[in-house]
Each structure stands twice: as structure tokens, then as C-alpha cells.
Design a protein around this motif. Structure first.
Motif, PDB file in Angstrom:
ATOM      1  N   GLN A 110      58.063  32.893 -74.035  1.00 48.33           N
ATOM      2  CA  GLN A 110      56.960  32.189 -74.692  1.00 48.33           C
ATOM      3  C   GLN A 110      57.203  30.687 -74.684  1.00 48.33           C
ATOM      4  O   GLN A 110      56.294  29.911 -74.382  1.00 48.33           O
ATOM      5  CB  GLN A 110      56.837  32.682 -76.142  1.00 48.33           C
ATOM      6  N   ASP A 111      58.440  30.267 -74.989  1.00 43.71           N
ATOM      7  CA  ASP A 111      58.760  28.844 -74.999  1.00 43.71           C
ATOM      8  C   ASP A 111      58.537  28.227 -73.615  1.00 43.71           C
ATOM      9  O   ASP A 111      57.957  27.137 -73.483  1.00 43.71           O
ATOM     10  CB  ASP A 111      60.226  28.626 -75.416  1.00 43.71           C
ATOM     11  N   ASP A 130      54.837  27.943 -72.873  1.00 42.57           N
ATOM     12  CA  ASP A 130      54.206  26.875 -73.657  1.00 42.57           C
ATOM     13  C   ASP A 130      54.514  25.505 -73.061  1.00 42.57           C
ATOM     14  O   ASP A 130      53.622  24.657 -72.930  1.00 42.57           O
ATOM     15  CB  ASP A 130      54.702  26.922 -75.113  1.00 42.57           C
ATOM     16  N   ILE A 131      55.780  25.283 -72.698  1.00 44.37           N
ATOM     17  CA  ILE A 131      56.168  23.984 -72.131  1.00 44.37           C
ATOM     18  C   ILE A 131      55.371  23.708 -70.864  1.00 44.37           C
ATOM     19  O   ILE A 131      54.800  22.626 -70.677  1.00 44.37           O
ATOM     20  CB  ILE A 131      57.684  23.956 -71.812  1.00 44.37           C
ATOM     21  N   ALA A 171      52.549  25.089 -69.871  1.00 44.46           N
ATOM     22  CA  ALA A 171      51.102  24.997 -70.114  1.00 44.46           C
ATOM     23  C   ALA A 171      50.722  23.613 -70.638  1.00 44.46           C
ATOM     24  O   ALA A 171      49.756  23.004 -70.164  1.00 44.46           O
ATOM     25  CB  ALA A 171      50.667  26.073 -71.117  1.00 44.46           C
ATOM     26  N   VAL A 172      51.475  23.118 -71.606  1.00 47.70           N
ATOM     27  CA  VAL A 172      51.178  21.790 -72.159  1.00 47.70           C
ATOM     28  C   VAL A 172      51.416  20.723 -71.091  1.00 47.70           C
ATOM     29  O   VAL A 172      50.614  19.806 -70.915  1.00 47.70           O
ATOM     30  CB  VAL A 172      52.032  21.508 -73.404  1.00 47.70           C
ATOM     31  N   ALA A 173      52.535  20.845 -70.371  1.00 48.64           N
ATOM     32  CA  ALA A 173      52.859  19.847 -69.346  1.00 48.64           C
ATOM     33  C   ALA A 173      51.796  19.834 -68.245  1.00 48.64           C
ATOM     34  O   ALA A 173      51.446  18.777 -67.710  1.00 48.64           O
ATOM     35  CB  ALA A 173      54.231  20.140 -68.755  1.00 48.64           C
ATOM     36  N   GLU A 220      48.563  20.763 -68.589  1.00 49.78           N
ATOM     37  CA  GLU A 220      47.294  20.261 -69.120  1.00 49.78           C
ATOM     38  C   GLU A 220      47.315  18.751 -69.312  1.00 49.78           C
ATOM     39  O   GLU A 220      46.291  18.082 -69.131  1.00 49.78           O
ATOM     40  CB  GLU A 220      46.973  20.945 -70.461  1.00 49.78           C
ATOM     41  N   THR A 221      48.442  18.216 -69.665  1.00 51.65           N
ATOM     42  CA  THR A 221      48.523  16.779 -69.963  1.00 51.65           C
ATOM     43  C   THR A 221      48.890  15.950 -68.739  1.00 51.65           C
ATOM     44  O   THR A 221      48.944  14.738 -68.822  1.00 51.65           O
ATOM     45  CB  THR A 221      49.572  16.518 -71.053  1.00 51.65           C
ATOM     46  N   THR A 231      51.752  15.972 -67.331  1.00 49.52           N
ATOM     47  CA  THR A 231      53.200  15.706 -67.347  1.00 49.52           C
ATOM     48  C   THR A 231      53.888  16.411 -66.189  1.00 49.52           C
ATOM     49  O   THR A 231      54.789  15.845 -65.546  1.00 49.52           O
ATOM     50  CB  THR A 231      53.798  16.197 -68.682  1.00 49.52           C
ATOM     51  N   PRO A 242      60.668  17.564 -73.831  1.00 49.35           N
ATOM     52  CA  PRO A 242      60.570  18.980 -74.207  1.00 49.35           C
ATOM     53  C   PRO A 242      61.744  19.817 -73.722  1.00 49.35           C
ATOM     54  O   PRO A 242      62.209  20.703 -74.434  1.00 49.35           O
ATOM     55  CB  PRO A 242      59.269  19.444 -73.538  1.00 49.35           C
ATOM     56  N   ALA A 291      45.845  23.892 -74.324  1.00 50.13           N
ATOM     57  CA  ALA A 291      47.280  23.860 -74.605  1.00 50.13           C
ATOM     58  C   ALA A 291      47.607  22.793 -75.653  1.00 50.13           C
ATOM     59  O   ALA A 291      48.564  22.929 -76.395  1.00 50.13           O
ATOM     60  CB  ALA A 291      48.068  23.605 -73.324  1.00 50.13           C
ATOM     61  N   LEU A 292      46.820  21.710 -75.704  1.00 56.82           N
ATOM     62  CA  LEU A 292      47.073  20.629 -76.657  1.00 56.82           C
ATOM     63  C   LEU A 292      46.412  20.927 -77.994  1.00 56.82           C
ATOM     64  O   LEU A 292      45.274  21.405 -78.041  1.00 56.82           O
ATOM     65  CB  LEU A 292      46.479  19.320 -76.133  1.00 56.82           C
ATOM     66  N   TRP A 313      58.203  33.851 -85.343  1.00 62.79           N
ATOM     67  CA  TRP A 313      57.777  33.630 -83.962  1.00 62.79           C
ATOM     68  C   TRP A 313      57.461  32.148 -83.821  1.00 62.79           C
ATOM     69  O   TRP A 313      56.831  31.546 -84.701  1.00 62.79           O
ATOM     70  CB  TRP A 313      56.564  34.481 -83.597  1.00 62.79           C
ATOM     71  N   HIS A 314      57.886  31.559 -82.697  1.00 64.46           N
ATOM     72  CA  HIS A 314      57.682  30.130 -82.467  1.00 64.46           C
ATOM     73  C   HIS A 314      56.742  29.903 -81.304  1.00 64.46           C
ATOM     74  O   HIS A 314      56.695  30.686 -80.358  1.00 64.46           O
ATOM     75  CB  HIS A 314      59.026  29.451 -82.111  1.00 64.46           C
ATOM     76  N   ARG A 315      56.012  28.785 -81.365  1.00 60.95           N
ATOM     77  CA  ARG A 315      55.239  28.304 -80.229  1.00 60.95           C
ATOM     78  C   ARG A 315      55.543  26.831 -80.070  1.00 60.95           C
ATOM     79  O   ARG A 315      55.617  26.082 -81.048  1.00 60.95           O
ATOM     80  CB  ARG A 315      53.723  28.518 -80.455  1.00 60.95           C
ATOM     81  N   GLN A 316      55.726  26.406 -78.815  1.00 65.27           N
ATOM     82  CA  GLN A 316      55.936  24.985 -78.553  1.00 65.27           C
ATOM     83  C   GLN A 316      54.548  24.363 -78.378  1.00 65.27           C
ATOM     84  O   GLN A 316      53.771  24.808 -77.523  1.00 65.27           O
ATOM     85  CB  GLN A 316      56.779  24.794 -77.286  1.00 65.27           C
ATOM     86  N   LYS A 354      48.519  14.673 -78.806  1.00 65.59           N
ATOM     87  CA  LYS A 354      48.427  13.350 -78.191  1.00 65.59           C
ATOM     88  C   LYS A 354      48.238  12.327 -79.302  1.00 65.59           C
ATOM     89  O   LYS A 354      47.268  12.392 -80.051  1.00 65.59           O
ATOM     90  CB  LYS A 354      47.211  13.346 -77.254  1.00 65.59           C
ATOM     91  N   LEU A 412      52.679  11.617 -75.899  1.00 67.90           N
ATOM     92  CA  LEU A 412      52.644  13.058 -76.147  1.00 67.90           C
ATOM     93  C   LEU A 412      53.772  13.398 -77.107  1.00 67.90           C
ATOM     94  O   LEU A 412      54.940  13.152 -76.821  1.00 67.90           O
ATOM     95  CB  LEU A 412      52.840  13.798 -74.819  1.00 67.90           C
ATOM     96  N   TRP A 450      55.814  16.254 -79.085  1.00 76.80           N
ATOM     97  CA  TRP A 450      56.096  17.696 -79.024  1.00 76.80           C
ATOM     98  C   TRP A 450      56.506  18.204 -80.403  1.00 76.80           C
ATOM     99  O   TRP A 450      57.274  17.568 -81.112  1.00 76.80           O
ATOM    100  CB  TRP A 450      57.239  17.962 -78.028  1.00 76.80           C
TER     101      TRP A 450
END
Lengths: 194, 186
Positions: A50-51, A54-55, A57-59, A61-62, A64, A100, B82-83, B161-164, B168, B173, B175
Motif C-alpha cells: 500500500q505504501d 501510494d508513493i 500514485a501521488v508522484a 499525479e503531481t 514528481t 517520500p 491521489a492528492l 492501517w496507514h496511507r501515504q 500541495k 508538495l 508528504w
């Protein structure tokens, strides 16, 4: 004679009862540990997956991730600020993915490999390493996402900015010479506990 | 006609064979009963222990789904983004109804918040936090990004449970880590 037989049967019954109770106690002591351990390992791997997702997906979209694939020093012919091997063992400060990767993985004792896959004719893929921190363990998890590069993208990092089309050392060739699209890379993130 | 009178000694010794057969049947029956009882005891033991493990796994699934509901829906502009959206994020933790997907019925004044918003049954307790790199609770426009009772030091049913996630802030950015902790059981 009958008394002897009776004693024999009684001893037999006591022995079997002792064997059954010992068996249940043993199973009760072993089973929860193995079940809990297996559940714990599954949870750790699921969280790591999951981590990583997430990294990326965000990277993605932005932008990065896009910038990370262009963090290339054209004059040196390798990733910007990488040593002579051309591959990072730790992302340098200023690298788009450094914050990240460091806070989510490195600071928590999790090893990371980042590879950029380049498609070749015939459908195969060549992996170009970006960050290598070792050989993935047996519980490593891996996530990949595609990144599209265009002819007008510029290589960043140290050195004079130069467009992909003008680069002479970038590791990925122009896969679509007749279109504005340059290539589609596959960025793969592999993480595991030391 | 000669001969002595027949006596019991002349009776064929078929009794020994019968007794042998009876002993074997007796042994077989007793072994079958023992195996069945042993199996029942083992199964009962496993069922009792497995029940404990299953409940803890359920809390983990609940935490995972709640985190997904937040990171993929309630705290973002469009489901699947995602953001994080700063307005939606602040509103969720401030218990303010917004257009981000939080139903006004779930918010301020409701004892079921945030359980109702996260589709978690009321008998479970949930804590939601967003922390920075250093592990400190983050803030947005003076709203502390933490919700729910204090997480107990020890609880056998506690699962996280974690989510990264990222926000903005201008051109930067930032985190963060979203954590959903669930404990308690029905």
C-alpha cells in the motif's frame, strides 16, 4: 486373571487419555503462534504494498515521477549526482523522490530499489536501475506504473537543461520518432524489510 | 458301543477364536472412539483460538477500508485523486459539512462521528490522524488533523492501517501519513 486384565485396560485408558490431552495442549500452544505470525507477515507485506502504491500514485499525479525519470546529467551520461557507477544507493538531496522515499522507507529501515523499464523491439523490457539498495528479500513487494515522456521534455538536474530529442546519452531511445511522444517508461518500486 | 461319556473336555475349543475376534472388535471400536474424541477436542481448540484471530483480522480490514474511504474519497477533490484537497481534509477533521462528500447528518452533534462517515459499526472505536515526517499531528488552518479517542497503549483487538498522502502547499508538495486505528469488537 480378570483383575489383571482389568488393570491392563485401566492403564491403557489412562495412557490414551494422557496422550490425547498432551496432543491438544501441544496443538494449542503451537497453532496460535504460527497463525499470528503468518497473519503478521501478511499484514506487513500488505502495508508495504500500500505504501509503495501510494508513493507512486501521488508522484505520478503531481509530476514528481516524471521529473525523477528526467533527473539525468546528459554530459556525464548518468543520473544527476550519481557516482561513477551511475546508480544511486541513496537518493541525493534535491532529487524529486528523495523526501517520500526517505521518510516512508529509509528512515523506517526498509530497503528500496527503483528501476526504470525501457521497452525494446520485440516486446521485451530492459530494466535501467535508478536506486539499488541490495537484493530484494523473500518478502519483497513490487509496484510499477507507466510514465510517458514526450519529445519536448527537458532533462533536469545538474548540467545545462537539454531536451530529450537533443540528448545524446539518455538511456531510453525515441520509441516513437514520428510522433510527439518519446517513449513510455515503466517505473518499478521494490521494497522490503532488511 | 463303547466309549466314554462325552464331557466338556470333548467340546471343540471354538471359544478361544470367538474371544479373539471379540477382543479385536473391542480394540477397533475403542480406537475409533478415541480418534473421534481427539479430533473433536482439537477442532474445538482451533475454533476457540481461530475466533480470536478472525476478530483481529476483521479490525484490520475495517481500518484498511476506512483509510481507503478517506484517502480515495472523502479527503480528495474527486474520488480516485491521489492528492488531498486541503478544504475537504480540514472540513472532515473540523466536523464541518462540505461538498467533499461528508454528509451533514454525520457531522457535528452526532455521537457516531466519525464511525458513520467511515461506515464503521458503533461498537468499534476509531482514531484518525494525519502526521508529518516527524510523527507530529499535522494542522491545516489551525485545525488539528486528529479525530477520535486516544489510542490505548495495549489492546489485543487494536489494528492500524496507514496511507501515504500528500498536500500541495503553494508549489511545494508536503508528504503526510494518514493513520486509521480501530479497536474493540462486537
Amino acid at each position: 486373571m480378570r483383575a489383571d486384565r482389568g488393570q491392563a485396560w485401566t492403564l491403557d485408558a489412562l495412557l490414551m487419555a494422557a496422550v490425547m490431552v498432551a496432543g491438544v495442549v501441544y496443538a494449542a500452544s503451537v497453532l496460535p503462534a504460527s497463525t499470528d505470525q503468518a497473519a503478521n507477515d501478511d499484514e506487513i507485506e500488505a502495508q508495504l504494498t500500500q505504501d509503495a502504491r501510494d508513493i507512486l500514485a501521488v508522484a505520478l499525479e503531481t509530476g514528481t515521477l516524471h521529473n525523477a525519470t528526467l533527473y539525468w546529467n546528459d554530459s556525464a551520461g548518468r543520473w544527476s549526482d550519481a557516482d561513477a557507477t551511475g546508480v544511486y544507493t541513496t537518493l541525493p538531496p534535491g532529487h524529486p523522490l528523495e523526501p517520500p522515499v526517505r521518510s516512508v522507507f529509509t528512515d523506517r529501515g526498509i530497503a528500496v530499489n527503483l528501476e526504470v523499464g525501457v521497452g525494446t523491439t520485440g516486446g521485451a523490457e530492459t530494466a535501467h536501475p535508478l536506486l539499488l539498495q541490495g537484493a530484494p528479500g523473500s518478502h519483497a513487494v513490487s509496484v510499477a506504473v507507466p510514465v510517458v515522456l514526450t519529445d519536448v521534455d527537458y532533462l533536469s538536474g545538474t548540467g545545462v537543461p537539454i531536451s530529450l530529442n537533443d540528448s545524446t546519452t539518455y538511456f531510453a531511445p525515441d520509441a516513437f520518432p514520428e510522433s510527439p511522444k518519446y517513449t513510455v517508461l515503466r517505473v518499478r518500486l521494490t521494497v522490503w524489510r532488511h | 458301543m463303547s466309549g466314554r461319556r462325552r464331557s466338556l473336555q470333548d467340546v471343540p475349543a471354538t471359544g478361544h477364536a470367538d474371544r479373539g475376534l471379540a477382543s479385536q472388535l473391542d480394540f477397533l471400536t475403542s480406537m475409533v472412539i478415541r480418534i473421534v474424541v481427539f479430533g473433536l477436542l482439537l477442532t474445538m481448540g482451533i475454533a476457540i483460538l481461530h475466533g480470536e484471530v478472525a476478530t483481529d483480522l476483521t479490525n484490520r480490514v475495517v481500518a484498511e477500508r476506512a483509510a481507503a474511504r478517506l484517502a480515495d474519497d472523502l479527503l480528495v477533490t474527486t474520488p480516485g485523486d491521489a492528492l488531498l484537497n486541503a478544504t475537504c481534509t480540514r472540513a472532515f477533521f473540523a466536523r464541518a459539512a462540505t461538498t467533499c462528500g461528508v454528509d451533514p447528518d454525520w457531522t457535528s452533534g452526532s455521537d457516531d462521528y466519525p464511525n458513520a462517515a467511515l461506515a464503521i459499526d458503533p461498537v468499534r472505536t476509531v482514531n484518525v490522524t494525519i502526521t508529518d515526517d516527524a510523527g507530529a499531528i499535522a494542522s491545516l488552518s489551525n485545525t488539528r488533523l486528529a479525530l477520535g479517542p486516544r489510542v490505548p497503549e495495549q489492546s489485543p483487538s487494536l489494528r492500524r492501517w496507514h496511507r501515504q498522502v500528500a498536500l500541495k502547499v503553494g508549489d511545494t508538495l508536503e508528504w503526510y501519513r494518514l493513520t486509521v486505528t480501530v479497536w474493540g469488537r462486537p
